[in-house]
Enzyme design. Structure first.
Site, PDB file in Angstrom:
ATOM      1  N   THR A  91      65.502 -14.258  72.027  1.00 48.38           N
ATOM      2  CA  THR A  91      65.856 -15.297  72.729  1.00 48.38           C
ATOM      3  C   THR A  91      66.784 -16.393  72.029  1.00 48.38           C
ATOM      4  O   THR A  91      67.123 -16.215  70.866  1.00 48.38           O
ATOM      5  CB  THR A  91      64.368 -16.243  72.972  1.00 48.38           C
ATOM      6  OG1 THR A  91      64.795 -17.242  73.803  1.00 48.38           O
ATOM      7  CG2 THR A  91      63.921 -16.798  71.615  1.00 48.38           C
ATOM      8  N   THR A 133      64.463 -15.778  77.908  1.00 52.43           N
ATOM      9  CA  THR A 133      64.408 -14.997  76.666  1.00 52.43           C
ATOM     10  C   THR A 133      64.538 -13.651  77.246  1.00 52.43           C
ATOM     11  O   THR A 133      64.865 -13.362  78.524  1.00 52.43           O
ATOM     12  CB  THR A 133      63.086 -15.377  76.271  1.00 52.43           C
ATOM     13  OG1 THR A 133      62.940 -16.582  75.852  1.00 52.43           O
ATOM     14  CG2 THR A 133      62.483 -14.139  75.181  1.00 52.43           C
TER      15      THR A 133
END
Ligand code: GLY
Length: 572
Positions: free
Chosen positions: A401, A383
């Site tokens: 993400t 992420t």
């Protein structure tokens, strides 16, 4: 591919240097750029996972944009230079305080397609098929990033076409990749061949090397459609057609109707007080704000500062607090638009005191006395986070993400961007762990149009109502526990921002019942905890990549980029 001679020099990346504190803005070349790990700035600062993305944000601040403008430009640039997690095919969250004191929590999390259903990953024999939820076309939720950036843009100052320009240029003209990016792309080759219906630009016959130039023409054209047509340049027209065609070729579920129906949502930030500080976190569908609230409140009246940084006492207390918060995550948290999440109940003082009644400073509370559990996954936790602040008083924390590193590993044919594998963040079957080992149940079951539960925790700390710390990190379920530790390191142990970010981290998430530590964690403390009965999981090389900006007493900004990657700060 033909490049100007000096771009193809294998030594080009030798120019990627680690340098100390800087005060002047640097213009970074995409073919010879530097990583700035920390700096002091007076007018504005950006920290992100890649020097060229931070540079994109800085150039927008210098053009007169505010922190929201810079955050939009930085995220768009990350979608080009950091395809592991920077994205237009995923989703994210933004937490911000504007110069007039207005507080924002913007949700552009992916949504389950209309044809999704709770048992879509359950095979005929009852087995939950995590291969399908973690890669390939069926793992993708409806992307939210572009809708989110347009929703954020109402608080920006510059035209969107100015903010997207650096990303278009980076995609069209290319940039040299770092050693870390080369490794990532090399590791991806088999998956790219397996999960794509058309060969994407990331596939290469020979090994990727540091200093190679990556040009992404399809992505540049997609970004131009967004520049020219706004949000419709992604959710309608040619880009939407390419996404739907990709889904049809690969057996995915996203339709034109899903894309047109997607909306980002402004929500009320999750706000709470810790001692003299006010914290702004992300509310559901992220567990980030509530987990941070629970963990900080469960230590607030305990003498953690006196116990000392990573002493057996402080680590044990923080571990027990993590365990209790994550037990609540599994049972209670999900998309509050679909499931009644008892946020007030699980964050009120009496409840948290009650939770700590079973705490003993002499031994672990076994997780199986709370709920049963299973083993943690070993996938990476990609992420990405960016922090931005400006001289007007705007502060922005964005975490975004694709879920896994390079998401579903599926690139939309002809459109050049990776799709997320965020469907795995749902509880695909009660008790079956997702790739982060997190379990869940009804609260986070799949439903059409629902957002999957997240751990992302873009966070602002305010002092006397003004931005003090802007922070966030990737790391799947380790995100809230890392933010917790970084803040305790500063607010309780009195560490510098750089130490607070760089010191080794640890993590407990209730299930599996094991304490995971990062390389460099104190062996003495580990031995003391083992003696008390704590089980340790496999040591990790690195946990997260925290990007932090702290406002100093004189009003200047100290920006710190994590040591754990190519992360870089920019400021002026
Ligand atoms: N995909 C990681 C998270 O949202 O928590």
């Amino acid at each position: 591919m033909k490049h100007p001679a000096f771009f193809s020099l294998p030594v080009a990346l030798l120019l990627v240097l680690f340098v100390g504190p800087a005060t002047l803005a640097q213009q970074q070349s995409p073919y010879a750029y530097k990583i700035e790990k920390s700096l002091i700035a007076t007018r504005g600062a950006v920290v992100s996972a890649h020097p060229l993305a931070s540079q994109a944000g800085l150039s927008i601040l210098q053009l007169g944009g505010n922190a929201i403008d810079a955050a939009i430009a930085t995220q768009l640039a990350l979608a080009v230079v950091y395809p592991n997690a920077g994205n237009i095919g995923g989703g994210g969250f933004m937490v911000a305080q504007l110069k007039d004191g207005k507080q924002l929590a913007l949700d552009y999390r992916e949504k389950a397609p209309a044809q999704a259903h709770r048992d879509m990953y359950i095979e005929a024999d009852g087995r939950a098929n995590t291969d399908k939820s973690q890669a390939g076309h069926l793992s993708s939720g409806v992307p939210g990033t572009i809708a989110g950036l347009f929703a954020a843009h109402r608080h920006a100052k510059l035209p969107f076409k100015t903010l997207i320009a650096p990303a278009i240029e980076l995609a069209e003209k290319g940039f040299i990749i770092t050693a870390a990016e080369a490794r990532g792309l090399n590791n991806l080759q088999n998956d790219l061949k397996k999960y794509n219906t058309q060969t994407p630009v990331f596939v290469k016959d020979s090994e990727w090397k540091a200093g190679d130039t990556l040009v992404q023409t399809d992505l540049a054209n997609t970004l131009k459609r967004i520049r020219d047509n706004g949000q419709a340049g992604f959710y309608e027209g040619k880009t939407a057609e390419l996404i739907v065609a990709e889904m049809q070729r690969g057996g995915g579920l996203i339709t034109k109707a899903d894309l047109v129906a997607y909306t980002a949502k402004y929500r009320d930030p999750h706000v709470f007080q810790y001692k003299e500080y006010t914290l702004l976190g992300m509310p559901m569908p992220s567990s980030g704000g509530v987990l941070l609230h629970q963990m900080l409140k469960m230590i607030e009246d305990r003498p953690i500062a006196a116990m000392g940084f990573q002493s057996p006492g402080s680590v044990q207390l923080m571990t027990e607090v993590m365990r209790r918060a994550y037990a609540d995550r599994a049972a209670h948290m999900g998309d509050a638009d679909f499931y009644k999440v008892p946020v007030q109940q699980i964050t009120n003082a009496a409840y948290l005191q009650e939770r700590m009644k079973s705490y003993s400073n002499e031994k672990p509370t076994p997780s199986n006395e709370l709920q049963p559990g299973t083993a943690v996954g070993t996938e990476s936790e990609e992420t990405t986070h960016l922090s931005v602040i400006d001289q007007e008083g705007n502060a922005v924390a964005v975490t975004t993400t694709l879920n896994n590193s390079y998401g579903s590993r599926t690139v939309v044919g002809g459109a050049g961007f990776l799709l997320n594998d965020e469907m795995d963040d749902f509880s695909i079957k009660p008790g079956v762990p997702n790739m982060f080992g997190a379990v869940g149940g009804e609260a986070n079951a799949i439903q059409p149009g629902k957002r999957m539960l997240s751990s992302m925790a873009p966070t602002l700390v305010l002092k006397k109502g003004k931005p003090y710390i802007v922070v966030g990190t990737p790391g799947g379920t380790t995100i809230p526990t890392q933010i917790f530790q970084t803040l305790v390191n500063i607010l309780e142990f009195g560490m510098s921002p750089q130490d607070a970010v760089y010191k080794p981290k640890f993590h407990h998430q209730w299930l599996p019942d094991e304490l995971v530590v990062e390389k460099g964690f104190s062996e003495t403390t580990k031995a003391a905890l083992q003696k008390m009965g704590y089980l340790f999981g496999k040591e990790r090389g690195g946990i997260g990549r925290t990007e932090l900006i702290m406002v100093r007493p004189d009003g200047s900004f100290e920006a710190v980029a994590d040591r754990r990657g190519d992360d870089s700060a920019a400021g002026y």
